[in-house]
Motif scaffolding. Structure first.
Motif, PDB file in Angstrom:
ATOM      1  N   GLY A  92     -10.963  23.137 -33.285  1.00 51.51           N
ATOM      2  CA  GLY A  92      -9.903  22.798 -34.216  1.00 51.51           C
ATOM      3  C   GLY A  92      -9.303  21.426 -33.995  1.00 51.51           C
ATOM      4  N   SER A  93      -9.643  20.774 -32.869  1.00 53.15           N
ATOM      5  CA  SER A  93      -9.173  19.404 -32.633  1.00 53.15           C
ATOM      6  C   SER A  93      -9.797  18.469 -33.667  1.00 53.15           C
ATOM      7  CB  SER A  93      -9.560  18.935 -31.232  1.00 53.15           C
ATOM      8  OG  SER A  93      -9.001  19.771 -30.246  1.00 53.15           O
ATOM      9  N   VAL A  94      -9.015  17.519 -34.151  1.00 53.78           N
ATOM     10  CA  VAL A  94      -9.476  16.588 -35.183  1.00 53.78           C
ATOM     11  C   VAL A  94      -9.037  15.179 -34.819  1.00 53.78           C
ATOM     12  CG1 VAL A  94      -9.416  15.963 -37.627  1.00 53.78           C
ATOM     13  CG2 VAL A  94      -9.329  18.372 -36.963  1.00 53.78           C
ATOM     14  N   THR A  95      -9.952  14.223 -34.967  1.00 55.93           N
ATOM     15  CA  THR A  95      -9.632  12.805 -34.827  1.00 55.93           C
ATOM     16  C   THR A  95     -10.146  12.073 -36.060  1.00 55.93           C
ATOM     17  OG1 THR A  95      -9.848  12.884 -32.416  1.00 55.93           O
ATOM     18  CG2 THR A  95      -9.919  10.716 -33.439  1.00 55.93           C
ATOM     19  N   VAL A  96      -9.262  11.317 -36.703  1.00 53.02           N
ATOM     20  CA  VAL A  96      -9.639  10.517 -37.867  1.00 53.02           C
ATOM     21  C   VAL A  96      -9.157   9.095 -37.641  1.00 53.02           C
ATOM     22  CG1 VAL A  96      -9.413  10.191 -40.361  1.00 53.02           C
ATOM     23  CG2 VAL A  96      -9.499  12.505 -39.423  1.00 53.02           C
ATOM     24  N   THR A  97     -10.059   8.139 -37.820  1.00 53.16           N
ATOM     25  CA  THR A  97      -9.740   6.729 -37.597  1.00 53.16           C
ATOM     26  C   THR A  97     -10.171   5.901 -38.798  1.00 53.16           C
ATOM     27  OG1 THR A  97     -10.001   6.914 -35.199  1.00 53.16           O
ATOM     28  CG2 THR A  97     -10.184   4.716 -36.131  1.00 53.16           C
ATOM     29  N   ASN A  98      -9.293   4.968 -39.195  1.00 49.88           N
ATOM     30  CA  ASN A  98      -9.682   3.957 -40.165  1.00 49.88           C
ATOM     31  C   ASN A  98      -9.288   2.596 -39.629  1.00 49.88           C
ATOM     32  OD1 ASN A  98      -6.922   3.611 -40.754  1.00 49.88           O
ATOM     33  ND2 ASN A  98      -6.996   5.087 -42.438  1.00 49.88           N
ATOM     34  N   ARG A  99      -9.277   1.588 -40.485  1.00 53.37           N
ATOM     35  CA  ARG A  99      -8.995   0.234 -40.014  1.00 53.37           C
ATOM     36  C   ARG A  99      -7.608   0.095 -39.393  1.00 53.37           C
ATOM     37  NH1 ARG A  99     -13.092  -3.588 -39.473  1.00 53.37           N
ATOM     38  NH2 ARG A  99     -14.409  -3.665 -41.317  1.00 53.37           N
ATOM     39  N   THR A 100      -6.637   0.844 -39.871  1.00 52.94           N
ATOM     40  CA  THR A 100      -5.253   0.573 -39.488  1.00 52.94           C
ATOM     41  C   THR A 100      -4.595   1.653 -38.651  1.00 52.94           C
ATOM     42  OG1 THR A 100      -4.429   1.511 -41.568  1.00 52.94           O
ATOM     43  CG2 THR A 100      -4.897  -0.857 -41.530  1.00 52.94           C
ATOM     44  N   ALA A 101      -5.185   2.861 -38.555  1.00 49.37           N
ATOM     45  CA  ALA A 101      -4.502   3.939 -37.835  1.00 49.37           C
ATOM     46  C   ALA A 101      -5.504   4.978 -37.343  1.00 49.37           C
ATOM     47  CB  ALA A 101      -3.453   4.607 -38.726  1.00 49.37           C
ATOM     48  N   THR A 102      -5.073   5.746 -36.333  1.00 51.42           N
ATOM     49  CA  THR A 102      -5.838   6.885 -35.823  1.00 51.42           C
ATOM     50  C   THR A 102      -4.914   8.095 -35.742  1.00 51.42           C
ATOM     51  OG1 THR A 102      -7.375   5.547 -34.520  1.00 51.42           O
ATOM     52  CG2 THR A 102      -7.075   7.821 -33.829  1.00 51.42           C
ATOM     53  N   TRP A 103      -5.406   9.236 -36.242  1.00 46.17           N
ATOM     54  CA  TRP A 103      -4.703  10.508 -36.128  1.00 46.17           C
ATOM     55  C   TRP A 103      -5.475  11.395 -35.158  1.00 46.17           C
ATOM     56  CZ3 TRP A 103      -5.493   7.835 -40.530  1.00 46.17           C
ATOM     57  CH2 TRP A 103      -4.391   7.565 -41.366  1.00 46.17           C
ATOM     58  N   ASP A 247       3.243  22.598 -40.659  1.00 49.69           N
ATOM     59  CA  ASP A 247       4.097  22.809 -39.479  1.00 49.69           C
ATOM     60  C   ASP A 247       3.695  21.968 -38.271  1.00 49.69           C
ATOM     61  OD1 ASP A 247       5.473  24.794 -40.949  1.00 49.69           O
ATOM     62  OD2 ASP A 247       4.002  26.306 -40.331  1.00 49.69           O
ATOM     63  N   ALA A 248       2.829  20.977 -38.454  1.00 46.58           N
ATOM     64  CA  ALA A 248       2.453  20.124 -37.322  1.00 46.58           C
ATOM     65  C   ALA A 248       3.576  19.146 -36.992  1.00 46.58           C
ATOM     66  CB  ALA A 248       1.175  19.353 -37.643  1.00 46.58           C
ATOM     67  N   THR A 249       3.744  18.892 -35.702  1.00 45.28           N
ATOM     68  CA  THR A 249       4.689  17.872 -35.230  1.00 45.28           C
ATOM     69  C   THR A 249       3.961  16.539 -35.140  1.00 45.28           C
ATOM     70  OG1 THR A 249       5.908  19.508 -33.932  1.00 45.28           O
ATOM     71  CG2 THR A 249       6.217  17.186 -33.354  1.00 45.28           C
ATOM     72  N   VAL A 250       4.540  15.499 -35.738  1.00 43.35           N
ATOM     73  CA  VAL A 250       3.905  14.183 -35.771  1.00 43.35           C
ATOM     74  C   VAL A 250       4.647  13.234 -34.829  1.00 43.35           C
ATOM     75  CG1 VAL A 250       3.183  12.241 -37.200  1.00 43.35           C
ATOM     76  CG2 VAL A 250       3.180  14.565 -38.144  1.00 43.35           C
ATOM     77  N   VAL A 251       3.898  12.609 -33.939  1.00 43.75           N
ATOM     78  CA  VAL A 251       4.437  11.602 -33.033  1.00 43.75           C
ATOM     79  C   VAL A 251       3.701  10.301 -33.304  1.00 43.75           C
ATOM     80  CG1 VAL A 251       4.781  10.940 -30.628  1.00 43.75           C
ATOM     81  CG2 VAL A 251       4.924  13.347 -31.288  1.00 43.75           C
ATOM     82  N   THR A 252       4.440   9.228 -33.519  1.00 44.36           N
ATOM     83  CA  THR A 252       3.815   7.949 -33.870  1.00 44.36           C
ATOM     84  C   THR A 252       3.927   6.957 -32.728  1.00 44.36           C
ATOM     85  OG1 THR A 252       5.847   7.105 -34.893  1.00 44.36           O
ATOM     86  CG2 THR A 252       4.285   8.278 -36.319  1.00 44.36           C
ATOM     87  N   ASP A 253       2.958   6.035 -32.705  1.00 47.83           N
ATOM     88  CA  ASP A 253       2.929   4.976 -31.708  1.00 47.83           C
ATOM     89  C   ASP A 253       2.430   3.716 -32.400  1.00 47.83           C
ATOM     90  OD1 ASP A 253       3.139   3.647 -29.305  1.00 47.83           O
ATOM     91  OD2 ASP A 253       1.163   4.266 -28.598  1.00 47.83           O
ATOM     92  N   GLY A 254       2.870   2.558 -31.919  1.00 46.58           N
ATOM     93  CA  GLY A 254       2.462   1.302 -32.536  1.00 46.58           C
ATOM     94  C   GLY A 254       3.342   0.954 -33.731  1.00 46.58           C
ATOM     95  N   ARG A 255       3.159  -0.266 -34.227  1.00 44.85           N
ATOM     96  CA  ARG A 255       3.986  -0.748 -35.335  1.00 44.85           C
ATOM     97  C   ARG A 255       3.219  -0.639 -36.644  1.00 44.85           C
ATOM     98  NH1 ARG A 255       8.584  -3.335 -35.775  1.00 44.85           N
ATOM     99  NH2 ARG A 255       8.723  -3.471 -33.507  1.00 44.85           N
TER     100      ARG A 255
END
Length: 382
Positions: A92-103, A247-255
């Motif tokens: 169930g772990s998911v990683t998605v990356t594009n030019r500007t961000a990674t989830w 219901d996911a908790t989102v934590v952000t990093d970077g500008r």
């Protein structure tokens, strides 16, 4: 999320090579040619889709996981873990990356980490690993085997005798693994063998195995295999779109960027200054313009013009314009361009820096053949 990917990423050990190895004979395919074919195929690849099986075995433990992966190199990727016996990377772990961000989503905590990286230079790690194998390892052809119903050429590689390195940079997967230090007891007795399977049809790595043997005993074995491999057949339009789980908790990093624009004109509407129009080689096209804003007291606005060659993966350069000086002239080589002073930095990333009219400029590239001084001259300071 903790992306250990089965292995511990803390302490690592040096990996020593062996003393001799038998190279290809005249009547077998050339290992070097096969890897060169893989490098060439990678350079022109538009997309890849597969299931990736990862298995790690040590003297104490064994773990496996299966991932559904999709990639548009060098920047876009999606990895979904569909099966796993590793508690650090659960199903169930998911990683998605594009030019500007990674989830990165961890289902065990229902937490999403979103990392902004609008000005990250993208390298093609798979191509670099293949090039390192070609230039630094001793290669031997071991015949053909069937991998997931496909014929593949088997190439055994061993590092140079005096080589040492704490990491395994995977060919099959754009991932770095670090071997836990407690696996090995005697570094002087450590022997490393890496085997790569090159698919006959695609001329692309479809499997690899790295084995660490100490005094004749296998202490650590990592095997990665592509299944249902598909190259350059197109991906769905939403392959790299990330939808937050309920219901996911989102934590952000970077500008986060103020904007990502497809033209200089569109970007200038969000800027307090005009953008240059540099002369870049004909193969390069403007891919995007990113604008990142900070408070005046800590820097102000940065606009970065990103250029890439659409026909070659990760052939990229950029020109940045800042309201603050990011470089230290005393740490760089002073050069002269058309009568004005600039500063040069060489290394894995090559750069030329200069200031003009209260703005600071940077032209940079990871490729050694990028004509940075000519690009800087076309922008100038007059």
């Amino acid at each position: 999320m903790n992306r250990r990917r089965i292995l511990a990423t803390g302490a690592a050990v040096a990996l020593g090579g062996c003393t001799s190895y038998t190279s290809d004979t005249d009547d077998t395919p050339s290992s070097e040619a096969l890897i060169r074919d893989a490098i060439e195929r990678r350079g022109g690849m538009t997309d890849l889709e597969a299931r990736r099986l990862i298995r790690v075995e040590t003297t104490e433990d064994r773990a496996e996981r299966t991932e559904a992966i999709a990639r548009e190199p060098p920047a876009k990727q999606r990895i979904e873990v569909v099966e796993s016996t590793d508690p650090d990377v659960p199903a169930g772990s998911v990683t998605v990356t594009n030019r500007t961000a990674t989830w990165e989503y961890d289902p065990s905590t229902e937490r999403v980490e979103k990392n902004y990286h609008p000005n990250k230079a993208d390298t093609d790690r798979t191509r670099l690993v293949l090039e390192n194998l070609l230039s630094e390892s001793r290669l031997g052809y071991e015949g053909t085997e069937t991998v997931d119903g496909r014929e593949a050429h088997v190439i055994e590689t061993r590092p140079p005798v005096d080589d040492a390195g704490p990491k395994v940079e995977l060919v099959v997967g754009d991932t770095t693994y670090v071997m836990p230090v407690d696996v090995i007891q005697d570094l002087e007795e450590l022997e490393v063998t890496r085997t790569v399977w090159i698919d006959d049809e695609y001329r692309y790595p479809i499997k690899e195995r790295t084995v660490h043997t100490e005094s004749g005993e296998v202490r650590h074995e990592l095997t990665v295999t592509y299944r249902d491999l598909s190259i350059d057949r197109g991906l769905s339009r939403d392959a790299f779109t990330y939808e937050l789980p309920p219901d996911a908790t989102v934590v952000t990093d970077g500008r986060p960027p103020e904007g990502v624009f497809d033209s200089r004109t569109a970007a200038e509407a969000a800027l307090p200054y005009e953008l240059p129009d540099p002369d870049v080689p004909d193969a390069y096209e403007l891919d995007r313009v990113t604008v990142v804003e900070r408070e005046k007291s800590v820097g102000g606005t940065t606009a970065t013009l990103w250029y890439d060659d659409p026909d070659v993966v990760a052939r990229e350069l950029y020109v940045a314009v800042r309201e603050f000086q990011r470089f230290d002239p005393d740490a760089l080589e002073e050069i002269e361009i058309d009568g004005w002073t600039a500063y040069r930095s060489d290394g894995k990333k090559r750069s030329v820096f200069w200031t003009c009219d209260d703005l600071s400029y940077e032209a940079s590239a990871l490729l050694q053949d990028a004509p940075l001084e000519e690009i800087a001259a076309s922008i100038g300071c007059r």
